[in-house]
Design a protein around this motif. Structure first.
Motif, PDB file in Angstrom:
ATOM      1  N   TRP A  57      21.892 -20.718   5.622  1.00  0.00           N
ATOM      2  CA  TRP A  57      21.460 -19.891   4.442  1.00  0.00           C
ATOM      3  C   TRP A  57      19.975 -19.342   4.809  1.00  0.00           C
ATOM      4  O   TRP A  57      19.564 -18.288   4.690  1.00  0.00           O
ATOM      5  N   ALA A  58      19.106 -20.613   5.177  1.00  0.00           N
ATOM      6  CA  ALA A  58      17.825 -20.145   5.322  1.00  0.00           C
ATOM      7  C   ALA A  58      17.488 -19.200   6.612  1.00  0.00           C
ATOM      8  O   ALA A  58      16.749 -18.434   6.313  1.00  0.00           O
ATOM      9  N   VAL A  59      18.271 -19.591   7.722  1.00  0.00           N
ATOM     10  CA  VAL A  59      18.377 -18.538   8.748  1.00  0.00           C
ATOM     11  C   VAL A  59      18.703 -17.146   8.334  1.00  0.00           C
ATOM     12  O   VAL A  59      17.764 -16.098   8.674  1.00  0.00           O
ATOM     13  N   LYS A  60      19.597 -16.800   7.741  1.00  0.00           N
ATOM     14  CA  LYS A  60      19.947 -15.535   7.337  1.00  0.00           C
ATOM     15  C   LYS A  60      18.967 -14.847   6.358  1.00  0.00           C
ATOM     16  O   LYS A  60      18.535 -13.775   6.281  1.00  0.00           O
ATOM     17  N   THR A  61      18.793 -15.723   5.400  1.00  0.00           N
ATOM     18  CA  THR A  61      17.623 -15.152   4.335  1.00  0.00           C
ATOM     19  C   THR A  61      16.257 -14.790   5.016  1.00  0.00           C
ATOM     20  O   THR A  61      15.643 -13.838   4.673  1.00  0.00           O
ATOM     21  N   LEU A  62      15.916 -15.615   5.856  1.00  0.00           N
ATOM     22  CA  LEU A  62      14.609 -15.530   6.606  1.00  0.00           C
ATOM     23  C   LEU A  62      14.563 -14.042   7.322  1.00  0.00           C
ATOM     24  O   LEU A  62      13.957 -13.295   7.318  1.00  0.00           O
ATOM     25  N   VAL A  63      15.727 -13.797   8.116  1.00  0.00           N
ATOM     26  CA  VAL A  63      15.691 -12.720   8.765  1.00  0.00           C
ATOM     27  C   VAL A  63      15.968 -11.497   8.172  1.00  0.00           C
ATOM     28  O   VAL A  63      15.307 -10.299   8.230  1.00  0.00           O
ATOM     29  N   ASN A  64      16.810 -11.559   7.145  1.00  0.00           N
ATOM     30  CA  ASN A  64      16.920 -10.337   6.239  1.00  0.00           C
ATOM     31  C   ASN A  64      15.744 -10.070   5.396  1.00  0.00           C
ATOM     32  O   ASN A  64      15.199  -8.904   4.848  1.00  0.00           O
TER      33      ASN A  64
END
Length: 200
Positions: free
Chosen positions: A188-195
């Motif tokens: 979740w953290a990875v996707k949230t950061l990239v987005n």
């Protein structure tokens, strides 16, 4: 040209060459010494010892290196995925790799920390292979031109901190979270950061 980056890349190639040389020798049924591996890698024995303080440390990393897929293998069918999903694909691969080889990874981390202590934190050779960087670089490739260099560098390095061994240990040891739940949190953290970085 960034000379420092060039030197770092060369040192990582030297480390990889030593691992590949060891892999070839072990594959031939040889029980190699550091000197044997250095000769096969076409580097001096002194250079080999700067990267690996002893044979056990080298063979431990080799056992893990053999299990690491190339970035292109991890993302072979991800052309249509968003940058966030591509980064999450890398995360998932690395999380599974650590979860399935946790003891070896903890021993590997201990070996690199012991090497850091022995050199007083002043080793001129990289303590780790930095394998996650090319994986994440390939994941972010489709959006590379849409963000400036400074932002891209921050994003890449922040993602490095969110994936693989260190994040796994933080969640399991410090937060007392089971690996499956930890995987969902870091994914979740990875996707949230990239987005967040790529939002219009």
């Amino acid at each position: 040209m960034n000379l420092k980056k060039g030197r770092t890349n060369q040192k990582l190639r030297t480390r990889k060459a030593l691992l590949e040389a060891a892999d070839r020798l072990v594959g031939q049924g040889v029980k190699p010494s550091i000197a044997d591996i250095a000769e096969k890698a076409l580097v001096s024995k002194a250079t080999a010892y700067r990267y690996f303080p002893n044979l056990d440390a080298l063979l431990l990393e080799l056992s893990l290196d053999r299990k690491v897929a190339a970035p292109e293998q991890i993302l072979h069918d991800a052309e249509e995925l968003s940058a966030a999903e591509r980064a999450a694909r890398v995360h998932d691969f690395l999380h599974r790799l650590v979860a399935e080889n946790e003891q070896q990874f903890r021993l590997f981390l201990r070996a690199s920390m012991e090497q850091w202590l022995q050199t007083g934190g002043k080793s001129d050779a990289p303590l780790r292979g930095a394998r996650r960087i090319p994986m994440l670089s390939l994941a972010l490739a489709p959006c590379r031109k849409s963000i400036d260099q400074a932002t891209y560098r921050k994003l890449l390095h922040a993602l490095c901190a969110l994936v693989s061994l260190e994040a796994f240990i933080t969640l399991t040891d410090v937060c007392q979270i089971e690996p499956d739940e930890g995987k969902e949190i870091t994914r979740w953290a990875v996707k949230t950061l990239v987005n967040a970085v790529l939002k219009p």
